[in-house]
Design a protein around this motif. Structure first.
Motif, PDB file in Angstrom:
ATOM      1  N   LEU A   1       0.849  -1.181   0.000  1.00  0.00           N
ATOM      2  CA  LEU A   1       0.000   0.000   0.000  1.00  0.00           C
ATOM      3  C   LEU A   1       0.888   1.236   0.000  1.00  0.00           C
ATOM      4  CD1 LEU A   1      -1.917  -2.315   1.010  1.00  0.00           C
ATOM      5  CD2 LEU A   1      -3.272  -0.496   2.051  1.00  0.00           C
ATOM      6  N   VAL A   2       0.600   2.144  -0.913  1.00  0.00           N
ATOM      7  CA  VAL A   2       1.470   3.303  -1.108  1.00  0.00           C
ATOM      8  C   VAL A   2       0.634   4.576  -1.263  1.00  0.00           C
ATOM      9  CG1 VAL A   2       3.270   1.900  -2.198  1.00  0.00           C
ATOM     10  CG2 VAL A   2       1.519   3.001  -3.624  1.00  0.00           C
ATOM     11  N   GLU A   3       1.308   5.694  -1.104  1.00  0.00           N
ATOM     12  CA  GLU A   3       0.672   6.993  -1.360  1.00  0.00           C
ATOM     13  C   GLU A   3       0.775   7.366  -2.826  1.00  0.00           C
ATOM     14  OE1 GLU A   3       0.588  11.501   0.611  1.00  0.00           O
ATOM     15  OE2 GLU A   3       2.107  10.043   1.221  1.00  0.00           O
ATOM     16  N   HIS A   4       1.835   6.915  -3.480  1.00  0.00           N
ATOM     17  CA  HIS A   4       2.025   7.112  -4.922  1.00  0.00           C
ATOM     18  C   HIS A   4       2.913   5.987  -5.430  1.00  0.00           C
ATOM     19  CE1 HIS A   4       6.213   8.414  -4.457  1.00  0.00           C
ATOM     20  NE2 HIS A   4       5.805   9.087  -3.391  1.00  0.00           N
ATOM     21  N   PHE A   5       2.935   5.826  -6.770  1.00  0.00           N
ATOM     22  CA  PHE A   5       3.769   4.767  -7.343  1.00  0.00           C
ATOM     23  C   PHE A   5       4.835   5.334  -8.281  1.00  0.00           C
ATOM     24  CE2 PHE A   5      -0.639   4.424  -9.168  1.00  0.00           C
ATOM     25  CZ  PHE A   5      -0.429   5.185 -10.319  1.00  0.00           C
ATOM     26  N   ASP A   6       5.196   6.602  -8.074  1.00  0.00           N
ATOM     27  CA  ASP A   6       6.153   7.275  -8.956  1.00  0.00           C
ATOM     28  C   ASP A   6       7.513   6.583  -9.003  1.00  0.00           C
ATOM     29  OD1 ASP A   6       4.083   9.048  -9.130  1.00  0.00           O
ATOM     30  OD2 ASP A   6       5.070  10.677  -8.039  1.00  0.00           O
ATOM     31  N   ASP A   7       7.909   5.949  -7.907  1.00  0.00           N
ATOM     32  CA  ASP A   7       9.237   5.360  -7.840  1.00  0.00           C
ATOM     33  C   ASP A   7       9.238   3.844  -8.032  1.00  0.00           C
ATOM     34  OD1 ASP A   7       7.893   4.854  -5.500  1.00  0.00           O
ATOM     35  OD2 ASP A   7       9.541   5.381  -4.155  1.00  0.00           O
ATOM     36  N   ILE A   8       8.144   3.298  -8.532  1.00  0.00           N
ATOM     37  CA  ILE A   8       8.052   1.860  -8.784  1.00  0.00           C
ATOM     38  C   ILE A   8       8.188   1.615 -10.289  1.00  0.00           C
ATOM     39  CG2 ILE A   8       6.638  -0.212  -8.583  1.00  0.00           C
ATOM     40  CD1 ILE A   8       5.287   1.080  -6.174  1.00  0.00           C
TER      41      ILE A   8
END
Length: 257
Positions: free
Chosen positions: A231-238
């Motif tokens: 669970l994440v706040e954003h997926f920009d770094d995935i």
């Protein structure tokens, strides 16, 4: 009220599927579709309108469920069908007895669940239609715990906005498949962690030992061969930062139907 055909498809859904089918004509496989600029532009232009319209008009409405008499004789697989990664082959060799689903990220109580523990959870069974971006559909019966119930066990933190699914297959020999959905889709009552297809353990071709079912979106969102959820706040770094393997290659993140 929207007009529906004999399968219950709304006029909007029929038009969307017709457009997708026309754009994909002559192509075979999602890898080739990702190279079709016309299709990617079509999907990109439709994403915001489709998501807004579906969320406003449909709310938490259920996807159509079918009688057992309509189950397809063969549930055609999409995407990977026989992962060759060392990670997957190792678990498969032991019939997934040492496999675990790791749930972490923005949760209060990280979970590590065996397949036996997941099978012992309260489950939902539903007969639904799988719609592939390639233009074909198939109906099957899926059984597994409701994702929202599993996440509730983990304790979702307020800042969590997305659920990311980590898989054990690779389509390009480098990047592991992954997908993501938002909390609205994650908490939908038909969003399952499916361990069974048509009353039997999910076959390898269809995503053993566990796959996501998010019934109101297209097939590429329904991640197979799961081994982790974050669970994440954003997926920009995935990986490519777009929220999914195909999204990193031009597909739309929201694939509602």
């Amino acid at each position: 009220m929207s007009e529906r055909n004999e399968d219950g498809l709304s006029r909007r859904a029929l038009l969307q599927r017709a457009a997708l089918g026309a754009a994909a004509l002559g192509l075979s496989g999602c890898d080739r579709l990702s190279q079709n600029d016309a299709l990617l532009n079509l999907l990109g232009g439709a994403q915001a309108l489709n998501m807004t319209a579906q969320r406003l008009l449909a709310g938490d409405a259920l996807a159509i469920e079918y009688p057992a008499s309509m189950i397809s004789p063969v549930f055609r697989p999409n995407g990977s069908t026989d992962p060759q990664t060392d990670l997957y082959r190792g678990y498969l060799a032991n019939d997934f007895t040492d496999w675990r689903l790791e749930i972490g990220g923005l949760v209060d109580n990280p979970l590590s669940l065996s397949l036996a523990e997941i099978r012992a959870m309260p489950a939902r069974t539903q007969i639904t239609r799988h719609d592939c971006v390639e233009g074909w559909s198939v109906i099957g019966q899926w059984t597994g715990p409701v994702l929202g119930d599993v996440l509730a066990r983990a304790g979702v933190q307020p800042q969590a906005r997305y659920v990311v699914f980590h898989c054990m297959d690779q389509l390009n020999g480098r990047n592991f498949y992954y997908e993501s959905i938002d909390m609205v889709a994650a908490r939908h009552p038909q969003t399952l962690l499916a361990h069974s297809l048509n009353g039997e353990a999910v076959p390898v071709a269809n995503g053993a030992p566990l796959r996501l079912r998010v019934e109101r979106q297209l097939g590429y969102k329904m991640a197979k061969y799961l081994h982790g959820i974050t669970l994440v706040e954003h997926f920009d770094d995935i990986q490519g930062g777009k929220g999914g393997y195909w999204e990193d290659r031009g597909y739309t993140w929201y694939a509602g139907i």
